[in-house]
Design an enzyme around this catalytic site. Structure first.
Site, PDB file in Angstrom:
ATOM      1  N   HIS A   1     -10.139   2.487  -0.882  1.00 35.65           N
ATOM      2  CA  HIS A   1     -10.542   2.163   0.400  1.00 35.65           C
ATOM      3  C   HIS A   1     -11.412   0.994   0.409  1.00 35.65           C
ATOM      4  CE1 HIS A   1     -10.150   4.471   4.433  1.00 35.65           C
ATOM      5  NE2 HIS A   1      -9.069   4.440   3.925  1.00 35.65           N
TER       6      HIS A   1
ATOM      7  N   HIS B   1       0.760  -1.266  -0.050  1.00 34.96           N
ATOM      8  CA  HIS B   1      -0.111   0.018  -0.068  1.00 34.96           C
ATOM      9  C   HIS B   1       0.828   1.447   0.026  1.00 34.96           C
ATOM     10  CE1 HIS B   1      -3.767   2.017   0.502  1.00 34.96           C
ATOM     11  NE2 HIS B   1      -3.410   2.755   1.167  1.00 34.96           N
TER      12      HIS B   1
END
Length: 740
Positions: free
Chosen positions: A100, A54
């Site tokens: 998300h 990430h």
């Protein structure tokens, strides 16, 4: 956990506790070599989040290098909070899209809400005022109770946050497929406008300058959120609910206004959002970009919970927080600005020249790590790539459907959740706040005027993930081309791209092949369409119990409308206008809505695309729009020409259309052949339009409120527009109300 109870460096190594943080044995050995010693618990945690996919893109970096990132309008490419493109008049547009996904699968309301909050901060951290939000959502089939719950709560979260902050949510897309049953996708995009002289960067330069913390206090929410986003979802993921952050949109609004005021203060050096990996990433990245170091005294970090450890403070992803670097001795100027908004700006550290991230807690050094080791020098993996067996099989399959009843087929397609009206979604969003929205949700692209000019911005998000699944390279090309098509149909010139690459586990060679090929296709399309990639995000490990989602590279695109008179919509305008089709249909039904409805599955070849033909048709259409000879324009996409025609008449009031089909009628009406547009033109503009655009006239707009289609002088479809509208608008609300 108190410091006394934290595992010792030896325990961390011997019990391989670093594995639970997402680090491999080889990575832990690298950390040992970098530090020249065993890392302590806090340092291990810091490395684990900064070396997660990430934050580091360690699995995708070799692939991302393929994207073209430069162009004549680009002022800021990838590497900052958002990319920035020049739009003339001393103005620029900043935009970015981010995912998300994992938080939204576990806690859909807060997961979606904080996704919106984070992307807003990325844009205003650059000094830009956010003017619009968009989103791209993927869910499983809407017949599942779990999917209904996720869908309703995600939409509520997006609405709840965006509406409270006062930024209009103006566009996006929602698609439904069984592949997303356990792993929904929530991608949020923000667009902002900025003057060139106001552009900020997230740098920590100037030895001795002060590091200041602004915004909400730090809590234990979101700890290891970046690591959580870098692993597959399992049945145990529900236990990681604490990894989902909680947002406060009213704090965000204050923070936004204060930050946009403080950029005009000469005392400000740099500013960055505390996003993924929180205080760790913002401090390390700002120092690394400046070639400096940074010292933080964690005793000074505002905390909303007692007894927080350095590990917890550094890894927390509490929302609505910013990190600023301020000229030494001028801290009060910054504090005064934030004080006006009821916010505290607190000095928590200083810039150094030793290239280290050094943390103090209770008078002791609790972490000491080279900033470049965290922000630049994470390991990079060149993963093995292998063509999946299904792809080879699909390339040999031909699918040609039979349609017996054209009316029934069209109404069935209009009721499919992916095609059906998304009014239930966007009516929950305040898309008119700030009164700049000219073209609201529901058209090809949203359009917002730029105050003080005659210009406007068009914006869209697009991706047909079924095509990418069938053929990642072709699907990647189509994703870029369709986004540009939507921008052009709105009267705008495409400028640049932000992308969110949502894929499965890259450690599986077949998944990495999908990623690699999709980026190849997208990169080629970006070069040919001259739309560089200026920002983006990678979201991998989108799998549930080993089952991957469809490869879904979401494309966010922004274009410039040179004059508001050029703004065009899909709605037919008046009776007597001539209807044209740009582009011919082929028998291309692989991945189509018709195939899914008739067979219940997706297979075969994706539609083909010739990017040079695509560019030519887009340029011709945009030229005609700017010449004032186009009344309406709409791209032909999901569901084919029949659905596109239905959307054009349903968008109008009291109008209909009479159309004559020739050739293969099923292909003409329902094929999803690429690079096609449906256009209406006033009769007095017919000659000029036909000089500018290669197109075929197929009918005209009527005032009888029906869609009437003939083939060889025989009526094959005659449906009242109101019947279509009722089916199209009612599909999603009906599914949500139905009991399973």
């Amino acid at each position: 956990m108190s410091l006394l109870l934290e595992p010792s460096p030896t325990m961390i190594k011997e019990q391989k506790m670093y594995r639970d943080m997402g680090l491999t044995d080889e990575e832990f050995a690298m950390i040992e070599r970098i530090l020249g010693r065993l890392p302590n618990y806090t340092e291990t945690g810091i490395f684990s989040v900064m070396w997660s996919e990430h934050c580091s893109y360690k699995n995708s970096k070799p692939v991302l290098k393929k994207f073209p990132t430069e162009g004549k309008h680009v002022l800021q490419g990838p590497g900052e909070g958002a990319g920035i493109v020049d739009i003339g008049d001393g103005l620029a547009v900043a935009f970015k899209i981010e995912s998300h996904n994992h938080p939204s699968a576990i806690e859909p309301y807060q997961g979606a809400a904080t996704g919106v909050g984070g992307i807003i901060r990325d844009v205003f951290s650059m000094g830009a005022r956010p003017i619009a939000l968009l989103n791209s959502l993927r869910f499983g089939e809407l017949t599942s109770p779990r999917v209904k719950y996720l869908f309703e709560r995600v939409v509520a979260g997006i609405a709840g946050y965006g509406n409270c902050v006062g930024i209009p949510t103006v566009g996006g897309e929602v698609q439904f497929d069984a592949a997303y049953e356990g792993n929904p996708l929530v991608n949020a995009m923000c667009v902002g406008v900025i003057r060139h002289e106001d552009i900020q960067k997230g740098i920590a330069s100037g030895v001795g300058n002060t590091v200041m913390y602004v915004g909400a206090k730090t809590g234990r929410d979101g700890i290891h959120g970046a690591t959580f986003a870098s692993e597959e979802l399992t049945e145990q993921s529900e236990q990681k609910r604490p990894a989902v952050q909680v947002g406060d949109p009213f704090m965000e609004k204050l923070l936004l206004e204060a930050c946009l005021e403080v950029i005009h203060c000469d005392a400000l050096v740099g500013m960055q959002d505390m996003g993924a990996a929180g205080l760790t990433s913002s401090s390390a990245e700002m120092a690394s970009k400046a070639g400096s170091g940074i010292e933080l005294n964690l005793d000074l970090v505002p905390q909303r919970e007692t007894g927080m450890t350095p590990y917890e403070m550094m890894l927390s992803e509490s929302q609505e927080r910013m990190l600023l670097v301020v000229k030494k001795g001028r801290e009060q100027e910054i504090m005064d600005v934030f004080s006006k908004y009821g916010l505290e700006a607190k000095a928590i550290g200083r810039v150094t020249d030793d290239h280290m991230l050094r943390l103090y807690h209770r008078g002791e050094v609790v972490a000491e790590i080279p900033v470049d080791a965290l922000a630049k020098d994470a390991p990079v993996y060149h993963k093995p790539s292998q063509e999946p067996a299904y792809y080879r099989e699909f390339q040999t399959m031909e699918y040609v459907p039979t349609v017996d009843n054209y009316e029934e087929t069209l109404l069935a397609l209009l009721s499919q959740p992916t095609i059906a009206s998304k009014e239930w979604v966007y009516e929950q969003y305040d898309y008119m706040v700030r009164t700049n929205t000219v073209v609201a949700p529901g058209s090809d692209a949203a359009v917002l005027r730029i105050r003080g000019t005659n210009k406007a911005l068009a914006m869209t998000t697009d991706c047909n993930s079924r095509y990418v699944y069938l053929d990642p390279e072709v699907g990647g090309k189509i994703a870029i081309a369709e986004a540009a098509r939507n921008i052009v149909c709105s009267g705008a010139q495409p400028l640049a791209v932000t992308d969110c690459l949502n894929f499965g586990n890259p450690e599986k060679p077949e998944i990495f092949w999908q990623l690699e090929k999709a980026v190849d296709g997208m990169s080629e399309a970006c070069r040919i369409l001259e739309t560089p990639v200026i920002s983006g995000n990678v979201s991998l490990y989108n799998e549930t119990n080993g089952e991957a989602i469809y490869p879904t590279p979401i494309v966010g695109m922004v274009g410039i409308v040179e004059h508001v008179d050029h703004i065009t919509t899909q709605a037919f305008k008046q009776p007597g206008d001539l209807i044209y089709i740009i582009g011919e249909a082929k028998q291309e039904f692989g991945g189509s809505e018709l195939q899914k409805w008739l067979t219940g599955r997706i297979f075969g070849k994706a539609p083909t695309i010739d990017l040079h033909v695509e560019v030519k048709r887009q340029q011709q259409l945009l030229t005609a729009i700017r010449a004032g000879v186009v009344a309406s324009a709409h791209d032909v996409s999901e569901g084919g020409l029949a659905v596109a025609l239905a959307e054009c008449v349903m968008s109008a009031q009291g109008l209909g259309a009479r159309v004559e089909m020739k050739g293969d009628v099923v292909a003409e009406l329902f094929s999803e052949t690429q690079s096609r547009f449906i256009v209406s033109v006033k009769k007095e503009h017919q000659q000029m339009f036909e000089r500018l655009v290669q197109a075929v006239r197929i009918g005209e707009v009527t005032n009888d409120g029906t869609l009437h289609v003939t083939a060889e002088d025989t009526c094959i479809l005659h449906v009242p527009v109101e019947t279509m509208r009722n089916v199209w608008k009612g599909a999603i609300p009906c599914l949500l109300k139905s009991k399973d």
